[in-house]
Design an enzyme around this catalytic site. Structure first.
Site, PDB file in Angstrom:
ATOM      1  CD  GLU A 119      12.173   4.170 -13.060  1.00  0.00           C
ATOM      2  OE1 GLU A 119      12.213   3.318 -13.777  1.00  0.00           O
ATOM      3  OE2 GLU A 119      12.548   4.353 -11.848  1.00  0.00           O
ATOM      4  CG  HIS A 132       9.228   1.030  -8.289  1.00  0.00           C
ATOM      5  ND1 HIS A 132      10.871   0.761  -7.170  1.00  0.00           N
ATOM      6  CD2 HIS A 132       9.453   1.787  -8.076  1.00  0.00           C
ATOM      7  CE1 HIS A 132      11.295   1.762  -7.065  1.00  0.00           C
ATOM      8  NE2 HIS A 132      10.936   2.830  -7.104  1.00  0.00           N
ATOM      9  CG  HIS A 185      10.465   5.284  -2.990  1.00  0.00           C
ATOM     10  ND1 HIS A 185      10.519   6.085  -3.814  1.00  0.00           N
ATOM     11  CD2 HIS A 185      10.593   4.094  -3.945  1.00  0.00           C
ATOM     12  CE1 HIS A 185      10.588   6.213  -5.127  1.00  0.00           C
ATOM     13  NE2 HIS A 185      11.184   5.104  -5.363  1.00  0.00           N
ATOM     14  CD  GLU A 200       2.886 -14.439   7.521  1.00  0.00           C
ATOM     15  OE1 GLU A 200       2.698 -13.440   7.358  1.00  0.00           O
ATOM     16  OE2 GLU A 200       1.836 -15.437   7.045  1.00  0.00           O
ATOM     17  CG  HIS A 232      15.258   3.870  -6.282  1.00  0.00           C
ATOM     18  ND1 HIS A 232      15.710   4.365  -6.916  1.00  0.00           N
ATOM     19  CD2 HIS A 232      13.654   4.241  -6.459  1.00  0.00           C
ATOM     20  CE1 HIS A 232      14.594   4.820  -7.906  1.00  0.00           C
ATOM     21  NE2 HIS A 232      12.743   4.639  -7.218  1.00  0.00           N
TER      22      HIS A 232
HETATM   23 ZN    ZN Z   1      11.228   4.736  -6.962  1.00  0.00          ZN
END
Ligand code: ZN
Length: 270
Positions: A116, A139, A141, A169, A210
């Site tokens: 990525e 990044h 999940h 919050e 994702h």
């Molecule tokens: Zn991912």
């Protein structure tokens, strides 16, 4: 030369990847982080003219020419970073308008940066235009945010408002809201460009079915952003199927704006 494994940026990266794994956000080789480093910091630990190898990036990003990044490796597990940082992480410097990355340290098994990398580097470019202090793209999940993309409208305003309503919050931590991309093929320049476009207006970008991208000044801030959004999503997944008796009203959101001196995304509150 000082020992790079004791560099504050390295220690923080190892702690963060470990913490994210422990949160269950980075199963197997899921997730990736890139941290923009200061040349002066790198020079304390590395001979910066000693290039181990040059790796093609597959994109151009002239804005990042000469910049240094500490990046998680492709196919590598966050759970293993703490035991072998020199295999699971790497430090690269971009050159040739971003087309090549000179490896200065790490990826010792012959590996390279995350698949990525385009989404990370394009997001750095987008965020640096908004905030020159931005250093992190992250990044992962997180299960509840992911779950929410299966049962909630993906409209950004609706998605953001739901998260804001789930805990007090949320609007304080991400007043600009979260942006959302529909499912797209990951690891491509296309999703990189689409993510970067979304990063122009928010530090959080959900990838439907994702995961999520976060950006921020440091690892703590970025981790905290994702952590707070994930908490909102967790509450949502606990209550979405139950009769809702109470919520945080827009009037109350306006009180939070005043109290914390923040401004909610234009047009998101009535
Ligand atoms: Zn991912």
């Amino acid at each position: 030369m000082k020992n790079i494994l004791q560099a504050p940026f390295m220690v923080e990266m190892i702690r963060t990847t470990t913490n994210m794994y422990n949160h269950g956000w980075d199963e197997r080789n899921g997730g990736n982080i890139s941290l923009l480093l200061e040349e002066n910091d790198v020079k304390k630990y590395l001979e910066t003219d000693r290039v181990l190898r040059s790796i093609p990036t597959g994109f151009t990003a002239p804005e990042l020419e000469g910049k240094y990044f500490l990046v998680t490796g492709t196919g590598k597990y966050f759970k293993n970073v703490q035991y072998a940082p020199e295999v699971n992480l790497g430090i690269v410097r971009l050159k040739d308008e971003g087309r090549l990355a000179d490896l200065l340290w790490g990826y010792e098994d012959g590996g390279q940066f995350t698949s990525e990398f385009p989404a990370h580097m394009m997001s750095h470019v987008a965020r640096l235009k908004v905030d020159d202090k931005n250093r992190v793209v992250m990044h992962c999940h997180p299960a509840n945010l992911l779950a929410m993309t299966y049962v909630h409208d993906l409209d950004e305003k609706a998605f953001t408002r739901t998260l804001w309503q789930m805990c007090t919050e949320c609007i304080v931590v991400f007043p600009e809201g979260v942006n959302v991309l529909p499912w797209m093929l990951c690891g491509t320049n296309e999703i990189g460009e689409a993510t970067a476009e979304k990063m122009r207006t928010a530090r959080l970008v959900v990838w439907a079915q994702h995961g999520i991208y976060g950006a921020g000044k440091d690892l703590d801030e970025t981790f905290g952003l994702i952590e707070t959004a994930e908490k909102g999503a967790e509450i949502y997944m606990k209550i979405a199927h139950l009769p809702i008796k109470n919520t945080i009203t827009d009037e109350q959101m306006h009180l939070l704006e005043k109290r914390f001196n923040i401004k909610a995304r234009e047009g998101y509150l009535s």
